[in-house]
Structure formats: C-alpha cells, structure tokens
Design a protein around this motif. Structure first.
Motif, PDB file in Angstrom:
ATOM      1  N   MET A 619       0.834  -1.203   0.000  1.00 24.29           N
ATOM      2  CA  MET A 619       0.000   0.000   0.000  1.00 24.29           C
ATOM      3  C   MET A 619       0.870   1.254   0.000  1.00 24.29           C
ATOM      4  O   MET A 619       0.596   2.231  -0.717  1.00 24.29           O
ATOM      5  CB  MET A 619      -0.888   0.032   1.249  1.00 24.29           C
ATOM      6  CG  MET A 619      -2.011  -0.965   1.299  1.00 24.29           C
ATOM      7  SD  MET A 619      -2.969  -0.651   2.798  1.00 24.29           S
ATOM      8  CE  MET A 619      -3.889  -2.175   2.943  1.00 24.29           C
ATOM      9  N   LEU A 620       1.926   1.233   0.802  1.00 24.45           N
ATOM     10  CA  LEU A 620       2.772   2.408   0.937  1.00 24.45           C
ATOM     11  C   LEU A 620       3.661   2.630  -0.271  1.00 24.45           C
ATOM     12  O   LEU A 620       3.868   3.768  -0.711  1.00 24.45           O
ATOM     13  CB  LEU A 620       3.649   2.267   2.197  1.00 24.45           C
ATOM     14  CG  LEU A 620       2.920   2.312   3.538  1.00 24.45           C
ATOM     15  CD1 LEU A 620       3.875   1.949   4.663  1.00 24.45           C
ATOM     16  CD2 LEU A 620       2.315   3.686   3.779  1.00 24.45           C
ATOM     17  N   MET A 621       4.192   1.545  -0.839  1.00 22.88           N
ATOM     18  CA  MET A 621       5.212   1.673  -1.872  1.00 22.88           C
ATOM     19  C   MET A 621       4.658   1.696  -3.289  1.00 22.88           C
ATOM     20  O   MET A 621       5.281   2.282  -4.180  1.00 22.88           O
ATOM     21  CB  MET A 621       6.214   0.516  -1.759  1.00 22.88           C
ATOM     22  CG  MET A 621       7.068   0.542  -0.516  1.00 22.88           C
ATOM     23  SD  MET A 621       8.317  -0.774  -0.542  1.00 22.88           S
ATOM     24  CE  MET A 621       9.292  -0.288  -1.969  1.00 22.88           C
ATOM     25  N   THR A 622       3.524   1.072  -3.515  1.00 24.84           N
ATOM     26  CA  THR A 622       3.106   0.811  -4.894  1.00 24.84           C
ATOM     27  C   THR A 622       1.711   1.318  -5.217  1.00 24.84           C
ATOM     28  O   THR A 622       1.513   1.965  -6.239  1.00 24.84           O
ATOM     29  CB  THR A 622       3.169  -0.708  -5.178  1.00 24.84           C
ATOM     30  OG1 THR A 622       4.492  -1.170  -4.906  1.00 24.84           O
ATOM     31  CG2 THR A 622       2.811  -1.014  -6.619  1.00 24.84           C
ATOM     32  N   TYR A 623       0.730   1.005  -4.372  1.00 22.16           N
ATOM     33  CA  TYR A 623      -0.655   1.260  -4.730  1.00 22.16           C
ATOM     34  C   TYR A 623      -1.010   2.738  -4.590  1.00 22.16           C
ATOM     35  O   TYR A 623      -0.387   3.488  -3.849  1.00 22.16           O
ATOM     36  CB  TYR A 623      -1.599   0.423  -3.866  1.00 22.16           C
ATOM     37  CG  TYR A 623      -1.403  -1.061  -3.991  1.00 22.16           C
ATOM     38  CD1 TYR A 623      -1.002  -1.639  -5.193  1.00 22.16           C
ATOM     39  CD2 TYR A 623      -1.620  -1.907  -2.909  1.00 22.16           C
ATOM     40  CE1 TYR A 623      -0.829  -3.005  -5.310  1.00 22.16           C
ATOM     41  CE2 TYR A 623      -1.452  -3.277  -3.012  1.00 22.16           C
ATOM     42  CZ  TYR A 623      -1.051  -3.824  -4.209  1.00 22.16           C
ATOM     43  OH  TYR A 623      -0.875  -5.181  -4.320  1.00 22.16           O
ATOM     44  N   HIS A 624      -2.048   3.114  -5.301  1.00 24.73           N
ATOM     45  CA  HIS A 624      -2.612   4.458  -5.193  1.00 24.73           C
ATOM     46  C   HIS A 624      -3.327   4.587  -3.859  1.00 24.73           C
ATOM     47  O   HIS A 624      -3.865   3.614  -3.317  1.00 24.73           O
ATOM     48  CB  HIS A 624      -3.584   4.699  -6.344  1.00 24.73           C
ATOM     49  CG  HIS A 624      -4.057   6.101  -6.452  1.00 24.73           C
ATOM     50  ND1 HIS A 624      -5.250   6.534  -5.892  1.00 24.73           N
ATOM     51  CD2 HIS A 624      -3.513   7.185  -7.071  1.00 24.73           C
ATOM     52  CE1 HIS A 624      -5.412   7.809  -6.176  1.00 24.73           C
ATOM     53  NE2 HIS A 624      -4.379   8.231  -6.876  1.00 24.73           N
ATOM     54  N   ASP A 625      -3.342   5.805  -3.331  1.00 19.23           N
ATOM     55  CA  ASP A 625      -4.026   6.031  -2.059  1.00 19.23           C
ATOM     56  C   ASP A 625      -5.509   5.710  -2.172  1.00 19.23           C
ATOM     57  O   ASP A 625      -6.162   6.040  -3.180  1.00 19.23           O
ATOM     58  CB  ASP A 625      -3.867   7.485  -1.619  1.00 19.23           C
ATOM     59  CG  ASP A 625      -2.428   7.821  -1.228  1.00 19.23           C
ATOM     60  OD1 ASP A 625      -1.672   6.883  -0.924  1.00 19.23           O
ATOM     61  OD2 ASP A 625      -2.077   9.015  -1.252  1.00 19.23           O
ATOM     62  N   LEU A 626      -6.039   5.081  -1.143  1.00 16.27           N
ATOM     63  CA  LEU A 626      -7.459   4.744  -1.128  1.00 16.27           C
ATOM     64  C   LEU A 626      -8.305   6.002  -0.960  1.00 16.27           C
ATOM     65  O   LEU A 626      -8.000   6.869  -0.123  1.00 16.27           O
ATOM     66  CB  LEU A 626      -7.736   3.764   0.015  1.00 16.27           C
ATOM     67  CG  LEU A 626      -9.182   3.299   0.173  1.00 16.27           C
ATOM     68  CD1 LEU A 626      -9.581   2.409  -0.999  1.00 16.27           C
ATOM     69  CD2 LEU A 626      -9.371   2.554   1.498  1.00 16.27           C
ATOM     70  N   ASP A 627      -9.371   6.107  -1.739  1.00 21.04           N
ATOM     71  CA  ASP A 627     -10.306   7.230  -1.635  1.00 21.04           C
ATOM     72  C   ASP A 627     -11.205   7.000  -0.414  1.00 21.04           C
ATOM     73  O   ASP A 627     -12.038   6.099  -0.408  1.00 21.04           O
ATOM     74  CB  ASP A 627     -11.143   7.319  -2.906  1.00 21.04           C
ATOM     75  CG  ASP A 627     -12.201   8.417  -2.841  1.00 21.04           C
ATOM     76  OD1 ASP A 627     -12.207   9.193  -1.867  1.00 21.04           O
ATOM     77  OD2 ASP A 627     -13.027   8.489  -3.773  1.00 21.04           O
ATOM     78  N   THR A 628     -11.031   7.810   0.608  1.00 27.99           N
ATOM     79  CA  THR A 628     -11.851   7.689   1.821  1.00 27.99           C
ATOM     80  C   THR A 628     -12.654   8.962   2.081  1.00 27.99           C
ATOM     81  O   THR A 628     -13.086   9.210   3.205  1.00 27.99           O
ATOM     82  CB  THR A 628     -10.956   7.403   3.040  1.00 27.99           C
ATOM     83  OG1 THR A 628      -9.970   8.445   3.157  1.00 27.99           O
ATOM     84  CG2 THR A 628     -10.265   6.059   2.909  1.00 27.99           C
ATOM     85  N   THR A 629     -12.881   9.765   1.042  1.00 29.98           N
ATOM     86  CA  THR A 629     -13.618  11.018   1.220  1.00 29.98           C
ATOM     87  C   THR A 629     -14.862  11.108   0.339  1.00 29.98           C
ATOM     88  O   THR A 629     -15.874  11.690   0.761  1.00 29.98           O
ATOM     89  CB  THR A 629     -12.701  12.219   0.919  1.00 29.98           C
ATOM     90  OG1 THR A 629     -12.200  12.110  -0.421  1.00 29.98           O
ATOM     91  CG2 THR A 629     -11.531  12.254   1.901  1.00 29.98           C
TER      92      THR A 629
END
Length: 833
Positions: A619-629
C-alpha cells in the motif's frame, strides 16, 4: 523513508528481488502445493537444483547451436494392419491427449494435432521462469511447416527408429510405451513420495540414443506417466502401427469431413469479404476485432458439440479462395511485412478444454457487429501503425472507434474476454496466478455512467497514461519499465478520482453497476483460482467472497491487452515479471473501485482486511491512495456495509447474480427451477460441506484444489459436480512467499453443480444411494490416512484402470450440459492418489 528511495535504489532492489525469483520460484510452487514433501528440506533442495538445471538448459539454448537431426522419410509397410484414423487416433486421444496438448505438453510433444506426431519432442520448455531472454516461438503449424524444419529447430523424432552403434533401435514412442508396461505400481496404493509429479519437476526429454540413461534415472518414467497404461489391445494396435512405419494417413476417408466443412463456405466468404474491405474505417475495425478474437474458437452455427466445426481468425499471407497461410508474428498486434488478409481457418486440432474458449461467429453476430459499429458516425483520417507505442496503448491506437462502441462490444460478451486472460496462456503456474484470490466476484460499470467512454476531454487527458508494459523484455529494462508504468498508472488514478468526484458529487449509486439490461448473463461473473490455473463462470457462484471487482472500460481493455494480446508465452523472465506486476495493479484498482460503493468511513477497514501484514508495505510503496472522502449513494444499512452492498446488488439482479445457489449460501433456500428431484436430493445432501471453514471442517485441509465428483443414479443417469478448495491469504500482493501469507484455517469448499476447471486433481465416483454415507465419511476426515481411506473407496487412483473411462465420462457429461464447451480435460495436475 519510503518516499526518500531514489529511482536507482528502487531499481537495484527490484533486480535483487528478481534474482531471488530466478532461484526460488519453483521452490515456492512446491511449498504452496501444501504437500508433505514440500516441508522436506531435501525436497526443497531438489527443487532448487531442478530450477537451476532448467535455467542452465535455457542458457544452453541461447548460447549454443542446437543439434540438427537428419530427416529421412520412414519406410512404411505396403499392407497396413490398422487404419490410422479409425484404430490409432482413438488410442492417442484416450490415453495421451490428457497430458500432451497445448504449450505445457511435456517435451512439447503434442497429440492434439497429427502434425505434432511428426514434429516430435524438444528439450526446451515453453513455460519457464528462468529465461534471461526471449526464446524463439515453436507454435505448431505457424513457426515451421515440415518435420525437416522442426529438426533444424532442435525437435527430434519419436516415430523414427534411430541408429545407435550401427544397430537400429526402437522409436522413442515405442520405447516409452514398452517401459510403461514394465514394473507397474500397485493399483490400489497412493504414489510413493519419491516420484515427483508436480509442475516444478525436472522434465527429462531423452533424445534418440539417450533412452537407456533415461530409463536408468527414471525407473517409473514410462508412458502414460505413473498412470494406468494401455490395454493389451491398445498396446498391440499402437505397436504394430509403429513397426509398420507409423503411417499418418487414413485408408478409409469418405469425404464426410470436407462435406461438413463445405456447408460453411458461403458464410466464411461473407465474413472474409466484410473483414477485408479496403476503406480505412473498415481496416481499423477489422484490426480491432482480430486482436480481440484471435485466441477464440469461433463457431458459425450451434452444432452438436463434438460434431461442431470451430475456426480461428488469422492474418493470412493468402487471400480467398487459396488455403489460409498464417502470418508468423509473435503477437497479434506485431507488424507484418507485406500484405495480409483476415481469414477464417478451420481448427483441426482435437478439442481440449483448457484452450477451448468459444465465441459465436454466425450471420446474426455479423449483423450485430455491423449494427453496433454503425450506430455512431465516425471516420478514420490516418491508420495507426504497429510500433511499440501503438502496441502498448490500445486507447490511442483505436481512438477513432467510438469508445462507447468498444466498451459495449466487450460487455456484450464479457465472459469470453475475461476467459481469455483467466484461462489463456498467461495463467499457467502458481507464480502467474497468485496475483488473484481463490474466489471473487466481478461486475462492470454501467456504460451510461462510465466516464472514459462518456467524457471526451477526460478521455483525451488520460489516454496517454493507459499504456501497458511488456514490450521491452530485456532483464535490464525490468526495473525502469516497472517504475515508469507504476508511476504513470497512479497519475491516471489521480485524474480518475477527481473526474468521478466532479461528475458524481453525491457519490456512486447502484446505477453505476451494469445490470446487463436485466437479461445479459455476462454482467456478473465469478473467478475461481485453482492454485496454478483459474476458471470463470457466469453469475455469482459460491459463498460470499472476501473481495469483489468493479471494472470500467480502461480496466477491462488494459487487462485484455496486458494478459492476452501483449503476453508472450515465449518471453523472458523480465517480460513475465512485468506482466505479473502490472496485473497486481489491475487487481488492486478493480478492488478499490468497488470500495467506492461503501461509505467512506467503512472503506479503510475493509481494505486493510484485504491487505494484511506485508500487504501494508505494498500500500505504501506501490498502490494508489485509497479514496476515503468521496461519498456514496448506497445506503449502508448494517455495520457490514460490504455485505449490504452485495445483498442489494443480488436483490436488484437475482437471475443474473445467481441467488439460487442454495448449496454454498444456505441462508437461502432458492433452488434452481431446472433441477430434477434427484439432483435436488444430491445438493441437499452435499450442502453441509459447503462454505464451512477448515477450522470447522477438517476435511478442507486434505482436499486438493479441484475435485470432480460423479454421482450415478439408479436409473442410469449421472450428474457431475465440482468441489473447489478456496485457499485464504492475508494478501496476494507479492510474487514470492505465498505460503507465508497462507491462512489455512479460513479455507473453505465451494460445491458447484457443474464442472469447473480444466485440470482435475482428484476424481470421485459415488452411487446416489451411498451419498449419505459418502458425506458422513467426508465429515469424519481428519488426517492423511482418513483421506486416503476415502479415496480408496470412492476415488480413482492413478494406477486404477477405471481412471480412464471415468475421466472421459466427465467430458461426456459436460457435452450434455454445454455441448459447445466440451473438450478433453488435462491430467498433468492429477494428485498422487
């Protein structure tokens, strides 16, 4: 700290990671098989050594000249005792085809086409995780046309009698079947552990003159491999045919096959005329259709299963009426020097289930395509080329074709396109398939609300960001290519998040999920992984999964181009790693797209449950930030908002999602109206096994990935079911170390009232009156000994002569259920029962 990584350091770490992959990928495969020998250090060392030897074999292929074997015509007896098609082909079909077909045929010895008999065998494996560079392709009927050409490519004959020490010896095929009849293993005992049968075993492929050594090193290496052998009659027929010169021709042809094919002549001409029109718009459309249909088995009418004719859409050097002659490009979107024509070529291969992906291609389909692509005005000023940029980015290559029409084309037959990348050549082996969960549901964004196809400015902004990797296959390009594509993909998701938030300020609703216009069964799909292979079914099958995908047009098209069009089965470890790593991004993107339907404050907890432990690093190194808004319009209901959303979708489309699965979802008692009373009794009896975790049902720990079950009724009827083991993992974010992420106590069984998968690991046969006793025994299985006792009573062991008729009965049962989809199953992954 992570943000401070320099680009060069990230590349260096990736190279070190890939170096570990080269040595450990085979060991991981054995480890993840969860077999007793996987925990034995000696066996792990053997696997590493096997992996290294395989790598040296590949290096030798790259840096040394292959031996050339002189080709000479075999002398054949004037009087043949047996007709090839009537007497010999059935033996090869019944006892050899189950393993010797497709790219994973041992030693590349293929029996699904008679040309494979003449081509012979090779020491070079098609599937290899250790190739430092691409290897020359060896596609039967494409890359060489004669036995002599194949000899120059390193293939050696299995039918010719070689000279050894001035003496003529037996052909390899004869030696192998002779060897298989010697020293048979006991019929009712499991196979000893020292005999390796898994995919990571070292394939020994003796050339002419090497058989004596092979025999000494492989005391049970005769054919069929550690399996009940030929009957006396089959052996006599095959041996006499070989002694009489192995004539591959029929003496009793009546022309019926040609007559049957001639009924399609006019329809084939109509298709070829339509696909080969000369205006730019027609040429671009034909290219798009070809790149999406080239892997399919196309049928021109709904025939009677085995009697149906199937065709392949090819690029041919010749135009009609000359016979089609395929252009030997590696990929369907590689450039061609000179002219070519789109042609329909009849598939003469025996149909094997693992490669049999069907697509209707009749007159009605042509009318559908004409109506679809003529429903909007569009034109082509300049035809795109075939350079690497055009191959990598179909969104720019086919920009002139309205994207709404392209998306609709994919949606209308989504099951076919998903099967292409789930059952196609890319998904063979644990390293390839561990990117996906063992069971999950798939759905698609509504074409009315999907943004890429409906917003031109947004489409033009993001299209350059949607290319897929894999065009550069050198090892040195792996790090830079991966880092570039990862960064570009995440920039695309930044823009996508903003666009959807602007266009849907209240968030997505259920209307954003395509409902198949209430009748299209392609709207909701289920994917099952079987450790080193995978399958797709229409509807939402099995228990509620841990994850669900929601795919939009860019996701669906990118997945297809990355895993099908752009995948080179003969590619290097760099190419394979880029493909695997990008598919990891695709999976994550489809999962997080679904999470947008959940309330913002519930998404993170669900996401964290999918990516536990080491998954957080990804999650930290590769994936896009999760939309939590971004908000959602879907009412949360209970605290379990994930379940709530799925329940609303099932309620909205009950026929398409499959709410009648009362075996695996016992909370419902909705039985399919098509069930007979006998089938309903079977399902009620078996349902006590389904969806229970291994912590509550010890049996699950001992079951293989895929079990075919045949239930025989007193009236002579039969039904076929599949028991699938669903393995659970803390995350599926990495190529290696799957066993470290395995959560065995959460494994479950799915029981499907049809046949699922191409590679049975176990086959069971039960009389209907014994079903209660059978289920009671399964409930009591709590050890390897108890499992073996169950198999001894109801299972088919490898050395049991009954294994062959029961094995082929499953193909026959599939033909009664889905005639066009039937094909011979594969026994390469059958367990050591």
């Amino acid at each position: 700290m992570i943000d401070g990584f320099s680009r060069s350091r990230q590349s260096a770490l990736l190279y070190l990671f890939m170096a570990a992959t080269l040595c450990l990928n085979q060991m991981v495969a054995a480890d993840n098989a969860q077999t007793p020998e996987a925990d034995n250090p000696d066996n792990q060392l053997h696997t590493i050594n096997t992996s290294l030897r395989s790598g040296f074999d590949q290096l030798k292929q790259l840096f040394t000249r292959q031996k050339e074997y002189a080709w000479q015509d075999r002398e054949t007896a004037k009087e043949q005792s047996h007709d090839f098609e009537r007497d010999i082909l059935p033996v090869l079909y019944d006892k050899c085809l189950a393993c010797h077909a497709c790219y994973d045929a041992p030693c590349q010895l293929k029996f699904d086409n008679v040309a494979g008999l003449e081509r012979g065998a090779s020491k070079i494996r098609v599937y290899s995780g250790l190739r430092l560079g691409d290897t020359p392709p060896t596609r039967l009927g494409i890359d060489a046309q004669t036995a002599a050409e194949w000899r120059r490519r390193g293939f050696f004959s299995v039918l010719d009698a070689p000279q050894e020490g001035g003496q003529e010896t037996l052909p390899l095929l004869q030696s192998m079947i002779d060897f298989g009849r010697e020293n048979p293993l006991p019929q009712q005992d499991p196979i000893p552990d020292e005999i390796r049968l898994d995919l990571s075993r070292r394939h020994a492929c003796p050339e002419p003159g090497e058989f004596a050594r092979y025999r000494e090193q492989n005391p049970h290496g005769g054919m069929p491999l550690v399996m009940a052998g030929l009957t006396d009659g089959e052996y006599d027929r095959l041996s006499r045919w070989i002694r009489e010169g192995a004539l591959i021709a029929s003496t009793e042809r009546d022309g019926s096959a040609d007559a049957a094919d001639s009924t399609h002549t006019e329809e084939i001409r109509q298709w070829e005329r339509w696909l080969n029109r000369d205006d730019k718009r027609a040429r671009l459309l034909a290219r798009y259709l070809y790149e999406h249909l080239y892997l399919g088995h196309l049928y021109l009418e709904s025939g009677e299963g085995a009697n149906s004719r199937f065709y392949a859409l090819i690029r041919s050097r010749t135009a009609a009426p000359a016979a089609p002659r395929p252009v030997a490009t590696l990929r369907p979107n590689d450039p061609v020097e000179g002219d070519f024509h789109y042609r329909l070529a009849r598939i003469d291969d025996s149909i094997v289930h693992k490669t049999h992906i069907i697509y209707r291609f009749d007159r009605a389909r042509r009318r559908e395509l004409m109506d679809l692509f003529d429903s909007q005005d569009w034109s082509v000023d300049t035809l795109p080329g075939y350079d690497s940029d055009a191959r990598a980015n179909p969104f720019e290559t086919f920009a002139a074709i309205p994207p709404r029409l392209r998306y609709r084309f994919l949606l209308n037959d989504a099951l076919y396109f998903v099967r292409n990348f789930i059952r196609g050549p890319v998904c063979r082996g644990q390293i390839a398939t561990d990117v996906i969960r063992d069971q999950f549901w798939v759905m698609f964004e509504s074409p009315a609300e999907e943004r890429f196809t409906n917003r031109k400015a947004y489409r033009e902004e993001v299209s350059p960001l949607l290319g897929v990797p894999g065009q550069k296959s050198s090892l040195i390009s792996l790090g830079p290519e991966w880092l570039d594509y990862k960064a570009v993909r995440n920039r695309y998701l930044d823009r996508r998040t903003l666009r959807y938030a602007e266009d849907f300020p209240q968030g997505p609703g259920l209307s954003q999920v395509w409902n198949g216009e209430t009748h299209n069964p392609n709207a909701f799909l289920t994917i099952f992984r079987h450790h080193d292979s995978a399958s797709v079914m229409a509807g939402w099958q099995g228990e509620q999964p841990r994850t669900t995908w929601l795919m939009d047009y860019p996701l669906l098209e990118r997945t297809y181009y990355e895993l099908v069009v752009g995948f080179n089965v003969f590619g290097s470890v760099s190419h394979q790693a880029q493909t695997r790593l990008y598919f990891d991004l695709i999976r994550n993107e489809a999962e997080t797209n679904f999470l947008r339907l959940l309330p913002p404050d519930r998404r993170k907890a669900r996401y964290d449950s999918w990516y536990q432990n080491s998954g957080k690093l990804k999650m930290l190194m590769t994936y896009h930030d999760l939309d939590t808004t971004t908000p959602t319009q879907v009412l949360p209901g209970t605290d379990d908002s994930y379940t709530r959303v799925l329940q609303q979708l099932k309620k909205r489309s009950p026929e398409l999602t499959g709410t009648s699965d009362a075996i695996n979802r016992p909370e419902t008692d909705h039985w399919s109206p098509g069930l007979t009373p006998e089938q309903r009794d079977t399902h009620r009896t078996l349902r006590v096994l389904a969806a229970r975790p291994a912590s509550d049902l010890d049996l699950v720990r001992w079951m293989p990935e895929t079990t075919f079950l045949r239930v025989d009724h007193a009236d002579g009827s039969r039904e076929a079911l599949t028991l699938l083991r669903n393995r659970r993992h803390s995350n599926v974010a990495f190529m290696l170390g799957e066993s470290l992420r395995y959560q065995e106590g959460h494994d479950t069984l799915s029981i499907l009232p049809t046949l699922v998968g191409s590679y049975p690991n176990l086959m069971l046969r039960v009389d209907a009156e014994e079903l209660g006793d059978f289920v009671g025994t399964l409930l009591d299985v709590d050890s390897e000994a108890a499992m073996q006792a169950m198999v001894g009573r109801w299972g088919l062991r490898r050395m049991d002569p009954d294994i062959w008729p029961v094995f082929h009965s499953f193909r026959d049962l599939l033909e009664t259920q889905a005639p066009l989809e039937a094909g011979v199953y594969d026994l390469n992954r059958y367990g050591r029962w």
